[in-house]
Each structure stands twice: as structure tokens, then as C-alpha cells.
Scaffold this motif. Structure first.
Motif, PDB file in Angstrom:
ATOM      1  N   MET A   1       0.864  -1.187   0.000  1.00 38.12           N
ATOM      2  CA  MET A   1       0.000   0.000   0.000  1.00 38.12           C
ATOM      3  C   MET A   1       0.894   1.227   0.000  1.00 38.12           C
TER       4      MET A   1
ATOM      5  N   ARG B   1      -2.937  -7.738   4.492  1.00 35.69           N
ATOM      6  CA  ARG B   1      -3.351  -6.393   4.091  1.00 35.69           C
ATOM      7  C   ARG B   1      -3.738  -5.519   5.280  1.00 35.69           C
ATOM      8  N   LYS B   2      -4.374  -6.165   6.276  1.00 35.96           N
ATOM      9  CA  LYS B   2      -4.856  -5.409   7.426  1.00 35.96           C
ATOM     10  C   LYS B   2      -3.677  -4.774   8.167  1.00 35.96           C
TER      11      LYS B   2
ATOM     12  N   ILE C   1      -2.294  -2.913  -5.795  1.00 35.16           N
ATOM     13  CA  ILE C   1      -3.574  -2.705  -6.485  1.00 35.16           C
ATOM     14  C   ILE C   1      -4.230  -1.465  -5.889  1.00 35.16           C
TER      15      ILE C   1
ATOM     16  N   GLU D   1      -7.335   1.066  -4.948  1.00 36.11           N
ATOM     17  CA  GLU D   1      -8.763   1.174  -4.684  1.00 36.11           C
ATOM     18  C   GLU D   1      -9.358   2.120  -5.707  1.00 36.11           C
TER      19      GLU D   1
ATOM     20  N   GLU E   1      -8.699   5.708  -4.427  1.00 37.53           N
ATOM     21  CA  GLU E   1      -7.273   6.008  -4.575  1.00 37.53           C
ATOM     22  C   GLU E   1      -6.947   6.258  -6.044  1.00 37.53           C
TER      23      GLU E   1
ATOM     24  N   GLN F   1     -14.378  15.216  -6.302  1.00 39.81           N
ATOM     25  CA  GLN F   1     -15.250  14.077  -6.633  1.00 39.81           C
ATOM     26  C   GLN F   1     -14.375  12.832  -6.614  1.00 39.81           C
TER      27      GLN F   1
ATOM     28  N   ASN G   1     -15.270   9.482  -5.758  1.00 41.85           N
ATOM     29  CA  ASN G   1     -15.790   8.125  -5.948  1.00 41.85           C
ATOM     30  C   ASN G   1     -16.836   8.161  -7.050  1.00 41.85           C
ATOM     31  N   MET G   2     -17.381   7.001  -7.341  1.00 42.26           N
ATOM     32  CA  MET G   2     -18.284   6.934  -8.485  1.00 42.26           C
ATOM     33  C   MET G   2     -19.684   7.435  -8.151  1.00 42.26           C
ATOM     34  N   THR G   3     -19.920   7.733  -6.875  1.00 40.72           N
ATOM     35  CA  THR G   3     -21.179   8.389  -6.527  1.00 40.72           C
ATOM     36  C   THR G   3     -21.101   9.855  -6.940  1.00 40.72           C
ATOM     37  N   ASP G   4     -19.941  10.443  -6.736  1.00 42.53           N
ATOM     38  CA  ASP G   4     -19.810  11.879  -6.971  1.00 42.53           C
ATOM     39  C   ASP G   4     -19.236  12.215  -8.346  1.00 42.53           C
TER      40      ASP G   4
END
Ligand SMILES: Cc1cc2nc3c(=O)[nH]c(=O)nc-3n(C[C@H](O)[C@H](O)[C@H](O)COP(=O)(O)OP(=O)(O)OC[C@H]3O[C@@H](n4cnc5c(N)ncnc54)[C@H](O)[C@@H]3O)c2cc1C
Lengths: 696, 283
Positions: free
Chosen positions: A36, A103-104, A245, A247, A250, A619, A621-624
Motif C-alpha cells: 500500500m 493487508r490489514k 492494487i 482502490e 485512490e 469528486q 468516488n463513483m457516486t460523486d
């Protein structure tokens, strides 16, 4: 073989539909570590110190000190570091990677790293020029001196984010002195060259393999080189496979986007109403690093006179550095900005000088033999006259524009005319890319295409196989095209710039002809072809003079809308387009490119809002960040013309970018027609339309 | 470690709720987004989770006397296709989310989420919806206006859940619903507006308006509504300015990454006019 255009099932579809295709995110290797990224939270700052938590066994930090070679991502202009070294230039700039088996835990490590910054004043807007170009055609200066009437216009365009379905991702591994990068990408050799440089190692020590790629739109042209270098450095340090990978959030916040722009025009009106001279100034926002912005600027500038012949032209442009996320390649590469601007401007010019815009445009429309903006020549037949008539007939443009122009009518129709230069600008193919392809026939008479071009959903694999099979006169099942692996295929260049079918497909067709001549059943045969620039092409890279492209594709787009006077929302009512791409190698694939590209262009023009405030993308994310859904799309009527280009395989030219380029101006002109107010910027959102309708 | 409870019956759900502080999950279409974590990591729930969506007893639509009772686990898709449901609510459901989401998203969840942009809410306000809240110990009925106290805030007590939603009968002959989102599906409202009126013999007997996404809670003003009632429909346009000004005081939209305050307010004013025009036409 019957007509090459007849569609066949796409090579990559079955696996994708069945869910069997393995993407980079699906790959799990033994001993693999998840990485990450720790990112800057300041637009501009010096890093005073970094405090790491105590690292558990098996967890690693990878930063600039681990880079054996250059801390620089190899992208045309060398200014972007692989990892920040002492300073950061945009919010989201990568500082280091944390990697480990869980990952955590990796996330906990990233969250607990303390970075002490000393922020300084960031730069935004068009103030710090870092690249400048200019060129002249004719003698604009003296026309302007004598001009009776000068018309001006200024246009601006916003960001556009690719929203490829699959976010960016790579895996880096190191085995037996060899570093391998596997990932979602458009250009395996770009990554290979970048990794070689960052590792400071030999070509033979780096291998890049394309994984199935879930969409790219230019976003996986140069950006994956950054991730590839980081994963390679991490794999070298740890000796383990490193999976990196992104997000979605990101990815939206930190990867490249389409350059925001401002374009200013001044036109000298001749006595007969024509445009005697045009002065154009282009402003591009590159973000924090220049990367390939200079080339994007060139494509924008070369398109300055659109599809029109204007005798006196003066074009200058600058790339401005700002402390924002770097901008990069995106389908159209500078052309969408310019075509929006020039198509609006020629309308506004016509209206201000009291002329019918269509008549003025027809008067200036380029024809075969005309000089191009850079003083080259349109050598091949231009069939725009036919195409425009077709588009007008299909859409009912003439009747509609008359009716919708009446006051109080909120319907509108707009038409854009575009061209797109196919392949790299100027002598790029000859001087920089030097594409090589090979065909290998096995004893069982199966033929493998050895080329570095990538399937990303656009149909390259199917199309290139079809070309080889067609020339060889063998069934398509006998031709193999695997995802490229730089250890197995030569460098046929990147999968960008609408070059894959025309240039690489052209080489494959030639190689197939060679193989056909040498064909002996049951025998292994290897043939090779190298790119040769047509002799007549002359290009001066410094002065931007000569033939900027070997060939041009052409398009006419018509969009009809209705604007709500209550909510200012725009409803799409009709979409028609006519394209000249030489020859469709596969009709369905071309219609897919056309419909997808045009949708992406229309939503660039009216829907996709991305703002950056104080260096932070709003903006995230795909909502915004709104892109159209199936519910927003309407059926389109698309006609593909036959106008074979002698040097393209079966006559094919470029098709991937063209349909996007004309979407924004067509819809913006339609909205302008609907509301009777001049549109100077995109996206033309309901909020902007409200301002126009209420305040004029 | 978070525990998950999947009760077999409504009674069992109430039992489990009475014993601890749990997060209630209906369709999860809000919760899973809110609690999302990085890809590959489990969502970040802090409390134990009670899964309610499988409880059949909470999934129903019953017309009773003059009102409609809707179980809280009724999905939006069921609402969309039910003839028992007032058309305004069906219209709201039809432009919510997209089919995949509508098949799991519930009416109870839209209320429990208490977003000012929740698209069923303006319609529920219009129908004077009562929220039936139940715990193992008691049942209470709260008007939706009192139940939602702010963005994401409700008057829930410990051990309580939303059992059902009761819509009062309303007689309208003018109906109006508009959602303004950034696109046609899967969009969060920039503004939404639901309105209904009943005009008879040229007199406006009833009129109601509710606005979503333009203030911390759905905005409805009974004072303004009452002041219009009893006036002739033919004269309603003369009142338009006064009505707009009245709502102008209670509508306080914000600038954000989806739109701006000016646009949101202007659209509200335009929609009021548009709606009043329809009432006028009904005289
Ligand atoms: C892609 C997408 C699109 C969307 N589009 C829209 C849209 O257009 N319009 C819109 O309004 N919303 C939209 N949403 C949001 C969401 O789908 C709705 O709010 C939905 O109604 C939530 O219902 P649910 O059952 O999924 O709720 P959940 O997510 O399960 O719960 C939501 C909240 O309510 C609480 N809750 C749920 N049920 C109860 C109960 N019985 N008692 C007490 N508390 C309860 C939960 O604890 C939680 O706090 C969208 C969501 C997504 C992911």
C-alpha cells in the motif's frame, strides 16, 4: 474470405462473460506481499521527517533509498520521481510503500506512519509555464494588422477521469536476477524501459507481461510505469512478489486525468465573411509533473483549425505546472479540448458576423490537396461532403435547427465535424517507436502474432488476428495472439494514438504477405517486418512544420437534446454519427468503439464534473464523479463509410479516439441551440445552464 | 470480533435486540457502503450485526381501511410494482438506485438511514407517514417528521427497530414528483420534490409540498400549506410569489461536490411554480 468487415465473435469475450478471465487482482502467487502507498497530504511541502512504527517480522518499507538506478519515471519528460525524495508536489504523491503478507497489518502500518511536513505555497492556475510551442502558417500578423473586424472567443474545459472498469494494478517479482512486472497496461515496453532505468540494470534483466486489462482509455498508457517501477523496486528489495492494487477512490484521486484547458481565439473577418486569419492560444494544466503533457499540447495545437482550411494561422501554446495530480494520456490526447473550442468558436464567429454557421463551415471545410494547419498536405480523398449530407438527412438537422431556434423552444440540435490524426505525431513512429512485428508459423501450421500491443476490451486481439488470417487465407482459429510478454515479443510500440490497427495491423499484413510467399506446410517459419515511414512525409519536430500525421480519420456527429426549463437538466433525444475510418476490420467492434467513444465524449461535454480545490480532487468516488449509466444512454444511429487508405491494412485507418473527439462540441452546440445562449465551457452542467438561462 | 445474528423470526429478532447494542442490517445498501474498508479487507463493523432482511413477517404491503401499512423489510422493487402503494411513492421508487440495488434495498433502510437525500422521504412526509417502532417491551408510533431529527439521526431507543410504516390516506387530484440527480439512475439527489393537491369546485381543499436534499431534514411546512387551503385554484398563481418566499425561508441548501446552493434553491422555486401551474390547470 468474405468481406473483412463482417463481424466475428471477439477473442476475449467468452472468458470475460464466463468470469474465467484472470485479472491482476485475481492473481495470487506464493509468498506474495501486499503493498500500500503512503501519500502526501500537502499540495507542496518539504518532508522534514518520517517516523515509522516498529516493523513486525516480514513487513517492509520501500522508499527512494531503495532505488538502485534513477529515481525518475521514464515518460518523455523526466520529472516525475518513483518515490518522493524530501519534497512533495501534489496531494496524493507517493512517498513510500509498506508491504507485507496481511493487508490489514499493512494498512495499520501505513496509518501509523508520521510524516512531518513543512508546507509551502502551492501553484495553481495558468501561471507557471514549463513547455512552450508555437507555429505559423501564412502570415496571420499582417492580416490582423489590416483587419476591419476581429472576433474573439475563450473556451475552457474541465478534467475527465477514465473510470476504466478495472482500477490500476501490478505485481512485481524478482527471481534469479530477473525482475518481472505483470499488470493491467497498454504499453508493456514503456514499463520495461522505465523499470530498466529505475533499477539501473540491463534490458535482459527486466520482463513485463500484460495481464488481462479491464479498460484503459489512455489511463494505462504512462501511469502504470510508475506503479511498475515501485513494485519492481519493492520486489528487488524483499525478494518476494509484490502486489500493488489501487482502490477506486485512490485511483480517482491519484492517477492521471484529461488536462483541463483554456483556449483563446482571435479571428480576422474578411470582407466576404470568411475567416482570413486565426490566432490561437492554448493553456494546458499538466499538474505537478510534465510527463507527456508537451505531446498532448502538440496534438491540441495541431488541431487548432479543426477540419477547416484557414490560410493564415498563428498558434501558440503552453503547458503549465500546478501542484495538483499529474494529468496524462486520455483517449483523444488534447484533441477533445481543441475540437470543443474550435467548433464552438466557428459558430460564435458566424453568429457575430451575421452568417449561417453551416454555410461558413462548409465554405472553410478542408478538401483533398489543401494544406494542413502545419503546412503539410491532406493527401487522401476527403469525403466529408457526403458524410455531412448523410448526417443531415439521418437526423433531420435542417428542419430541426430551424424549428428549435424559435424563442421559447427548449429543444436543440448540434453538429460537430472532427478529424483525428492517426498514429504518433510527426515522425514519432519512425524516430522514436520503430515498431517491429513478427509472425511465427509452427510445424502444425498454427501462426502466432508476435507483437506488444494489448487487448483492453477495444478488440485489438480480434482485429489483428483477423488481418493476419485474412491475408494468409487461413481460418481465424489458426492464428494465435497472446497477451504480450516482452521476453517473447518484439517492441511493436504502445497501444495508443489510434495506431494499433493502422500501423501495427499494417505491419502484420505485410508480414503475413511475406509468410504466405514463404509458406511450406509442416515447416517452422519466422518472418519480421519493421515500420517504414512513407517517403513523402516530412516533419520538423522543433518548428512543428510539415505532415503531422500520415493519415486522418474523419467524423460528423449530431446530437439532439431537450433542456428542462424547470430543472435545467439535459435529456438526450437523438444521436447520429458518420465516420470515415478507411475500412472497418470488424463492424461490430467499430460500432462498439463509436458508441462508447461518442458516449464518453458527450458526457465529457455535459455530465462529468471534477473539481480540484486547493489541490484536492473533490469528486473522489463513483457516486460523486458521474459518468453515464445504461439508463442515460439512448440508441445511436452510426454509419461507417468505406474510404480505404492505401497504406492501411485492408484500407483501415485509426478509429479508437475519433468518436470521442466530437461528442462534447455536438452536445454543447445542441444545448446552445436549445437555450439560445452561448456556451463557453464544458461540462455544460444544469448548474451552468441555469446561470446562462437566468442571467444571459 | 464482530458477531452476526440471523434471526428466524421477528420475535427472535426482538429478543436478540433486547440483549445488546447491535447494528441493524436490512438490505445493507447504505451500511455496506458506510462500513466499507480497503478492497480485500472485511468491512469495518464495530458492533455485532443483526440481519433483518430475511424476516418474512416484516415484508408486506396491506391496505387497511383507508391507510396502507408497509412492513419495514419491503424492498423498493416490491414497492415499485405494488398496486396498493400510492403512485407518488412508486414513482419515487422507480427512479431510485438501479434494479440490482432496488431488489435488496428496503423502505425501512431508507428511513433508518435518515439521509436528507433519501428519495422516499419527501413522499412519506406528504402522506403523514407514521413510523411504528417496536422493542421487546413496547410499541410506539412516531410521525416521520419527529422520528428523523437530523442527517443520519433518529429518535431510536435501545432495543428498538422499525417495524412498519403507515401511510395515511390522502386524496389528491394533482400529483407532482421530481428527482434531480446527476444522472438518470444510481444518483444521489441534488434536490427532490414531492407535492400533492386536491381541488374541488375550483377550491384548493388540500395542498402539500415536501423538499428533499435541501435542508438537514426533509422540508415541509404545514403553516404555508394551511394558508393556501381554501383559496380558489384560479387565484393560486397570484399567491405564487408569497408561497415561494415562504419556502425560501425553510430551504437552506448547501454547496457540495454534487451541486451548489443556488441551483438547488432555484430548482425548488421553479418546481413550486410548475406544480402550482398544474393546480391552476385543475380548477
Ligand atoms: C448504488 C446505490 C444507489 C443508491 N441510490 C439511491 C437513490 O437513488 N435514492 C435513495 O434514497 N437511496 C439510494 N441509495 C441508498 C440506499 O439504497 C437506500 O437508502 C435504501 O433504502 C437503504 O435500505 P437498506 O435496506 O439497504 O438499508 P441498510 O443499509 O441495511 O440500513 C440503512 C440504515 O437503516 C438502519 N435500519 C435498516 N432497517 C432498520 C430497521 N428495520 N429498524 C431500524 N433501523 C434500520 C440501519 O441500521 C442503517 O443505519 C443507493 C445506494 C446504492 C449503493
Amino acid at each position: 474470405m468474405s468481406d473483412i468487415s463482417k463481424s466475428i465473435p471477439k477473442s476475449d469475450s467468452a472468458g470475460k462473460i464466463a468470469g474465467e478471465t484472470i485479472y491482476i487482482g485475481d492473481m495470487v502467487l506464493d509468498d506474495m506481499l501486499h503493498a500500500m502507498t503512503l501519500r502526501s497530504v500537502h499540495a507542496k511541502a518539504r518532508i522534514k521527517s518520517i517516523r515509522l512504527p516498529e516493523m513486525p517480522e516480514g513487513y517492509f518499507i520501500v522508499d527512494h533509498r531503495d532505488i538502485p538506478g534513477d529515481n525518475c519515471v521514464n515518460i518523455i519528460f523526466d520529472d516525475m520521481p518513483v518515490f518522493a525524495d524530501g519534497k512533495v508536489n501534489y496531494i496524493g504523491e507517493p512517498i513510500l510503500l509498506a508491504a507485507g503478507p496481511k493487508r490489514k497489518k499493512v494498512k495499520e502500518i501505513i496509518d501509523s506512519i508520521e510524516v512531518e511536513y513543512e508546507p509551502s505555497e502551492p501553484v495553481f492556475g495558468y501561471s507557471k509555464s514549463v513547455v512552450h510551442h508555437e507555429f505559423e502558417k501564412g502570415d496571420a500578423a499582417s492580416v490582423f494588422c489590416k483587419a476591419e473586424r476581429i472576433i474573439k472567443g475563450s473556451y475552457s474545459t474541465g478534467y475527465q477521469e477514465h473510470i476504466y472498469m478495472e482500477p490500476q494494478g501490478v505485481i512485481g517479482l524478482y527471481e534469479d536476477n530477473k525482475t518481472t512486472v505483470i499488470g493491467s497496461m497498454q504499453c508493456p515496453y514503456y514499463i520495461k524501459n522505465a523499470v530498466v532505468r529505475t533499477l539501473g540494470t540491463g534490458q535482459e534483466n527486466v520482463r513485463v507481461i500484460q495481464a488481462a486489462t479491464g479498460g484503459a482509455f489512455g489511463g494505462k498508457e504512462e501511469f502504470p510505469s510508475l506503479m511498475g517501477c515501485q513494485a519492481a523496486v519493492a520486489a528487488n528489495k524483499t525478494g518476494k512478489p509484490i502486489k500493488l492494487i489501487y482502490e477506486r477512490t485512490e485511483d480517482i484521486e491519484t492517477t492521471t486525468k484529461r488536462h483541463p484547458s483554456r483556449i483563446d481565439f482571435e479571428a480576422a473577418a474578411g470582407e466576404d465573411g470568411s475567416i482570413e486569419a486565426l490566432r490561437v492560444r492554448v493553456f494546458l494544466d499538466s499538474g505537478a509533473y510534465i510527463g507527456l503533457s508537451g505531446v498532448v499540447l502538440q496534438r491540441a495545437m495541431i488541431a487548432a483549425s479543426g477540419v477547416y482550411t484557414i490560410s493564415n494561422l498563428s498558434v501558440s501554446g503552453d503547458v503549465y505546472e500546478t501542484n495538483t495530480v499529474p494529468n496524462g494520456a486520455f483517449r483523444g490526447f488534447g484533441a477533445p479540448q481543441m475540437f470543443f473550442a474550435i467548433e464552438m468558436f466557428i459558430h460564435h464567429f458566424a453568429i457575430e458576423t451575421g452568417q449561417d454557421p453551416l454555410a461558413l463551415r462548409k465554405r472553410h471545410l478542408a478538401s483533398m490537396g489543401d494544406p494542413t494547419s502545419t503546412g503539410g498536405t491532406f493527401r487522401d480523398p476527403i469525403i466529408m461532403g457526403d458524410m455531412i449530407q448523410k448526417a443531415i438527412d439521418m437526423s433531420g438537422y435542417d428542419e430541426k435547427i430551424a424549428e428549435y431556434s424559435k424563442p421559447g423552444d427548449h429543444r436543440g440540435i448540434g453538429m460537430s465535424w472532427v478529424l483525428h490524426g492517426c498514429g504518433f505525431t510527426g515522425s514519432g513512429e519512425q524516430k522514436h517507436i520503430k515498431a517491429v512485428v513478427r509472425l511465427r508459423k509452427e510445424k502444425d501450421d498454427m501462426v502466432t502474432i508476435l507483437a506488444a500491443n494489448t487487448e483492453m476490451g477495444q478488440g485489438a486481439m480480434t482485429t489483428l488476428r483477423k488481418i493476419a488470417a485474412g491475408v494468409l487465407g487461413i481460418p481465424i482459429e489458426k492464428v494465435i495472439y497472446n497477451n504480450p510478454d516482452t521476453d517473447l515479443v518484439p517492441d511493436s510500440g504502445p497501444t495508443v494514438a489510434s495506431r494499433t490497427v493502422m500501423i501495427v495491423g499494417g505491419l502484420i499484413a505485410r508480414a503475413a504477405r511475406q509468410l504466405k510467399e514463404k509458406w511450406v506446410p509442416g515447416k517452422e517459419i519466422l518472418v519480421e517486418e519493421r515500420y517504414r515511414q512513407p517517403d513523402y512525409i516530412e516533419w520538423d519536430e522543433d518548428k512543428l512544420r510539415g505532415d503531422a500525421y500520415p493519415a486522418y480519420s474523419w467524423g460528423v456527429n449530431v446530437v439532439e437534446v431537450e433542456v428542462s426549463p424547470v430543472t435545467y437538466e439535459v435529456d438526450l433525444k437523438g444521436i447520429w454519427a458518420v465516420y470515415d475510418i478507411g475500412k472497418a476490420i470488424d463492424e461490430r467492434i467499430i460500432i462498439g468503439q463509436a458508441e462508447g467513444g461518442l458516449s464518453q465524449g458527450i458526457s465529457y461535454g455535459m455530465t462529468e464534473v471534477m473539481e480540484c480545490r486547493e489541490g484536492r480532487i473533490q469528486q473522489r468516488n463513483m457516486t460523486d464523479y458521474i459518468i453515464p449509466t445504461a439508463g442515460d444512454c439512448i440508441p445511436m444511429e452510426i454509419v461507417i463509410m468505406d474510404n480505404p487508405y492505401p497504406l492501411g491494412p485492408y484500407g483501415a485507418k485509426g478509429a479508437g479516439e475519433l468518436p470521442l473527439v466530437g461528442g462534447a462540441p455536438a452536445v454543447a452546440l445542441a444545448i446552445e441551440n436549445a437555450i439560445g445562449k452561448r456556451i463557453d465551457r464544458i461540462p455544460a452542467t444544469p448548474e451552468y445552464i441555469m446561470e446562462l438561462m437566468e442571467n444571459g | 470480533m464482530v458477531r452476526s445474528y440471523i434471526p428466524k423470526s421477528y420475535g427472535e429478532a426482538l429478543d436478540i435486540l433486547s440483549k445488546g447494542d447491535l447494528t441493524i442490517m436490512a438490505g445493507g445498501t447504505d451500511l455496506m457502503v458506510k462500513k466499507r474498508n480497503r478492497a480485500g479487507l472485511l468491512p469495518s463493523f464495530q458492533k455485532d450485526v443483526l440481519f433483518l432482511s430475511g424476516i418474512k413477517e416484516l415484508s408486506y404491503i396491506n391496505k387497511e381501511n383507508s391507510s396502507v401499512r408497509i412492513g419495514s423489510m419491503t424492498t423498493l422493487e416490491e414497492i415499485l410494482y405494488s398496486k396498493q402503494i400510492p403512485s407518488l411513492l412508486r414513482e419515487a421508487a422507480a427512479i431510485m438506485a438501479s434494479p440490482g440495488i432496488r431488489h435488496t434495498a428496503t423502505l425501512g433502510g431508507n428511513i433508518g438511514n435518515a439521509s436528507p437525500a433519501g428519495d422516499t422521504l419527501p413522499v412519506l412526509y406528504l402522506y403523514n407517514a407514521m413510523i411504528i417502532i417496536e422493542s421487546k417491551r413496547q410499541t410506539r408510533e412516531v410521525p416521520i417528521e419527529e422520528f428523523i431529527t437530523g442527517p443520519g439521526r433518529t429518535t431510536f431507543g435501545p432495543g428498538e427497530l422499525i417495524k412498519e410504516i403507515v401511510l395515511e390516506e390522502a386524496k389528491f387530484n394533482v400529483l407532482y414528483y421530481k428527482k434531480i440527480g446527476g444522472r438518470k439512475t444510481d444518483a444521489i439527489s441534488k434536490v427532490s420534490f414531492a407535492a400533492g393537491a386536491f381541488a374541488r369546485n375550483g377550491i384548493v381543499e388540500d395542498i402539500r409540498m415536501a423538499f428533499g436534499a435541501v435542508s438537514p431534514r426533509v422540508a415541509r411546512d404545514r403553516g404555508i400549506e394551511d394558508s393556501i387551503k381554501g383559496t380558489p385554484a384560479a387565484g393560486i398563481l397570484d399567491l405564487a410569489e408569497e408561497i415561494r418566499n415562504g419556502y425560501g425561508n425553510i430551504i437552506n441548501p448547501i454547496d457540495d461536490q454534487r451541486s451548489n446552493a443556488k441551483y438547488r434553491k432555484k430548482c425548488c422555486m421553479n418546481m413550486i411554480d410548475d406544480f402550482l401551474g398544474k393546480v391552476f390547470a385543475e380548477q
